[in-house]
Write a protein that holds these residues in place. Sequence first.
Motif, PDB file in Angstrom:
ATOM      1  N   ILE A 199       0.887  -1.633  -0.080  1.00  0.00           N
ATOM      2  CA  ILE A 199      -0.386  -0.139  -0.028  1.00  0.00           C
ATOM      3  C   ILE A 199       1.266   1.513   0.225  1.00  0.00           C
ATOM      4  CG2 ILE A 199      -2.072  -0.994   1.287  1.00  0.00           C
ATOM      5  CD1 ILE A 199      -0.787   0.168   3.629  1.00  0.00           C
ATOM      6  N   ALA A 202       2.017   6.386   2.872  1.00  0.00           N
ATOM      7  CA  ALA A 202       0.776   7.904   3.059  1.00  0.00           C
ATOM      8  C   ALA A 202      -0.958   7.008   3.859  1.00  0.00           C
ATOM      9  CB  ALA A 202       0.581   9.418   2.289  1.00  0.00           C
ATOM     10  N   ASP A 203      -0.867   5.904   2.885  1.00  0.00           N
ATOM     11  CA  ASP A 203      -2.188   5.283   3.143  1.00  0.00           C
ATOM     12  C   ASP A 203      -1.602   3.947   4.444  1.00  0.00           C
ATOM     13  OD1 ASP A 203      -3.432   6.484   1.076  1.00  0.00           O
ATOM     14  OD2 ASP A 203      -2.996   4.866   0.184  1.00  0.00           O
ATOM     15  N   PRO A 261      -2.111   2.594   7.750  1.00  0.00           N
ATOM     16  CA  PRO A 261      -3.074   2.810   8.879  1.00  0.00           C
ATOM     17  C   PRO A 261      -2.193   1.302  10.285  1.00  0.00           C
ATOM     18  CG  PRO A 261      -3.519   0.463   7.533  1.00  0.00           C
ATOM     19  CD  PRO A 261      -2.846   0.770   6.764  1.00  0.00           C
TER      20      PRO A 261
END
Length: 144
Positions: free
Chosen positions: A80, A83-84, A86
């Motif tokens: 991913i 910045a994304d 989680p």
Amino acid sequence: MKTADPSLVIAVARSWLGTPYHDQASLRRVGCDCLGLARGVWREVVGPEPFPIPPYSRDWGETGPREVLAQGARRMMPEIAPADAPPGALVLFRMMPRAIAKHVGILTGPDTFLHAYERLGVIEEPLTPAWRRRIAFAFVFPAR
């Protein structure tokens, strides 16, 4: 690909807190390095390791044409955008400009992460701007 429950990844990662640092090891409460921590979390969350890890250098300034750590992670984990990423994501850090990514951590919150650090062992600490800007790659653990 279905991904692992982030709360499980974080709980398992936190169960390694206090494990002493030991280069290329991966035994909870006995010793591990940053990759060994990720390998131990993988074994508990996902299952057996899919391939043996060859010996690797501790040189954070290592340069080269291949992002070996990222390529290995891509073989088994969905990638991913950093910045994304989680909480529960595996992040790879580029510790020096132009060096390949050689340090691994697991995000435990929006601004915290857990990693194994030489002399300190497995610790959880703030994801400061200095750490955040070093994230080069991010992956999520697949479901078992």
